[in-house]
Design a protein around this motif. Structure first.
Motif, PDB file in Angstrom:
ATOM      1  N   HIS A  97       1.053  -1.270  -0.155  1.00 13.18           N
ATOM      2  CA  HIS A  97       0.110  -0.046  -0.218  1.00 13.18           C
ATOM      3  C   HIS A  97       0.830   1.127   0.150  1.00 13.18           C
ATOM      4  O   HIS A  97       0.691   2.251  -0.699  1.00 13.18           O
ATOM      5  N   ARG A 145      -8.652  -3.342   5.854  1.00 13.88           N
ATOM      6  CA  ARG A 145      -9.503  -3.634   4.778  1.00 13.88           C
ATOM      7  C   ARG A 145      -9.644  -2.655   3.653  1.00 13.88           C
ATOM      8  O   ARG A 145      -9.405  -3.135   2.470  1.00 13.88           O
ATOM      9  N   GLU A 146      -9.445  -1.325   4.118  1.00 18.68           N
ATOM     10  CA  GLU A 146      -9.531  -0.489   2.940  1.00 18.68           C
ATOM     11  C   GLU A 146      -8.131  -0.496   2.118  1.00 18.68           C
ATOM     12  O   GLU A 146      -8.121  -0.392   0.723  1.00 18.68           O
ATOM     13  N   GLU A 149      -8.284  -3.418  -0.350  1.00 23.00           N
ATOM     14  CA  GLU A 149      -9.184  -2.886  -1.488  1.00 23.00           C
ATOM     15  C   GLU A 149      -8.504  -2.166  -2.433  1.00 23.00           C
ATOM     16  O   GLU A 149      -8.446  -2.193  -3.644  1.00 23.00           O
ATOM     17  N   THR A 150      -7.770  -1.160  -1.920  1.00 17.72           N
ATOM     18  CA  THR A 150      -7.005  -0.217  -2.557  1.00 17.72           C
ATOM     19  C   THR A 150      -6.014  -1.088  -3.388  1.00 17.72           C
ATOM     20  O   THR A 150      -5.803  -0.872  -4.731  1.00 17.72           O
ATOM     21  N   ASP A 262     -13.325   4.196  -8.214  1.00 16.66           N
ATOM     22  CA  ASP A 262     -12.607   4.880  -6.600  1.00 16.66           C
ATOM     23  C   ASP A 262     -13.838   5.715  -6.596  1.00 16.66           C
ATOM     24  O   ASP A 262     -14.360   5.976  -5.448  1.00 16.66           O
ATOM     25  N   SER A 266     -16.959   5.958  -3.717  1.00 16.64           N
ATOM     26  CA  SER A 266     -17.268   6.858  -2.864  1.00 16.64           C
ATOM     27  C   SER A 266     -18.652   7.815  -2.919  1.00 16.64           C
ATOM     28  O   SER A 266     -19.041   7.977  -1.889  1.00 16.64           O
ATOM     29  N   ARG A 269     -21.296   5.300  -1.591  1.00 14.52           N
ATOM     30  CA  ARG A 269     -21.266   4.957  -0.191  1.00 14.52           C
ATOM     31  C   ARG A 269     -21.930   6.257   0.488  1.00 14.52           C
ATOM     32  O   ARG A 269     -22.396   6.290   1.430  1.00 14.52           O
TER      33      ARG A 269
END
Length: 327
Positions: A97, A145-146, A149-150, A262, A266, A269
């Motif tokens: 990441h 988790r984020e 996913e990224t 992405d 956003s 959500r």
């Protein structure tokens, strides 16, 4: 409702669900009434088989990355976080990441620039076994988790670009200019803005268009299939009013374009956060998950849409399709 996979018992679904037992059973009854799901009785899985399913191999650490993993200092707070994977995998997630914008697509997949399509796919699927969000199903990852996913979205982008002859050639041309990826091109306009402050002030002084005019024009473009123009207008409208409907319409335009997913996620959500009882907003989020190859999340969100609106044909069709391919 992501546990309604044809394998879990009612008891297992109730335990896994964030809803109360009564709410979970009511939701199951609604889905059962549509004849969409079945809840078969299955035998318990042998522990050795479950362990084998969960097994995976950590990838080789790329040697061509700017800072070797053994010389990387990891945030002690993240390493000590209560929620997250085991230590070795935690370090790997933080390492990948943290380097996403520091390496090119070849380096991300651990490939040489002359790699063929088979090598690209092999490298992508190897890394997907580690970073696919569905692999962490029901695990408490917290902030990780984020990150996962990224990472997976970047792996997916790298795979799509390098396995397509035309897009690969365009990307190689970018590398020849010293550009690692499209994210660097997105940062260039900031320099141009600093060079023309007078123009910025002039833009700020422009009167806003009435919201009703923006929405009317956006809908015309949307009906004509001109989704980029419609998206731009919805985004302009959002500067005046942050409504869940506008956020969802913006997301739906990007879904049609299959671009900027992405941002689309956003917006979707955001719409759900403001109005969680609207089935259409959950359908938009589910479709984004499909486009980014997160089938388990898509199933969960389509299921939630059907709980809110059992007759939503789009959600029903997509959920049936996904569940037939999951089994």
């Amino acid at each position: 409702m992501y546990r309604v996979d044809g394998k879990s018992s009612c008891k297992e679904i109730v335990v896994a669900s964030p809803l109360t037992s009564q709410q979970t059973f009511e939701s199951l009854e609604k889905l059962l009434s549509t004849k969409l799901i079945e809840l078969p009785r299955v035998e318990k899985e042998v522990p050795e088989e479950a362990e084998a399913k969960a097994a995976f191999v950590l990838p080789d650490i790329p040697a061509s990355w700017p800072v070797p993993m053994e010389r990387t200092r990891f945030d002690p707070d993240l390493m000590a976080a209560e929620e997250g994977p085991e230590e070795e995998l935690r370090r790997l997630i933080l390492y990948y990441h943290g380097n996403l914008k520091a390496v090119n697509y070849y380096q991300l997949l651990g490939l040489e620039p002359d790699a063929d399509v088979k090598s690209v796919r092999r490298a992508y699927f190897k890394l997907s076994k580690v970073f696919h969000p569905d692999r962490f199903f029901r695990q408490k990852l917290g902030v990780f988790r984020e990150m996962v996913e990224t990472i997976f979205r970047w792996l997916n982008d790298a795979h799509k670009v390098l396995s397509d002859k035309r897009r690969k050639a365009e990307y190689d041309a970018l590398l020849g200019r010293g550009v690692l990826g499209p994210w660097q091109l997105e940062e260039e306009p900031q320099v141009q803005q600093r060079e023309a402050p007078a123009k910025e002030r002039q833009e700020v002084m422009k009167p806003r268009r009435p919201l009703a005019d923006l929405l009317a024009e956006a809908k015309i473009h949307e009906r004509a299939g001109e989704f980029r123009a419609a998206f731009d207008l919805y985004e302009e409208a959002l500067k005046q009013r942050r409504s869940p409907e506008l956020m969802n319409r913006s997301a739906e335009c990007l879904i049609r374009l299959k671009e900027d997913l992405d941002l689309a996620e956003s917006r979707a959500r955001g719409a759900i956060s403001a109005a969680p009882d609207v089935a259409r907003y959950w359908v938009a989020l589910a479709f984004i998950c499909e486009l980014t190859e997160r089938a388990t999340s898509a199933i969960e969100h389509y299921g939630q849409a059907l709980v809110l609106d059992p007759h939503h044909q789009g959600a029903l069709t997509r959920l049936q399709f996904l569940m037939s391919h999951e089994s």
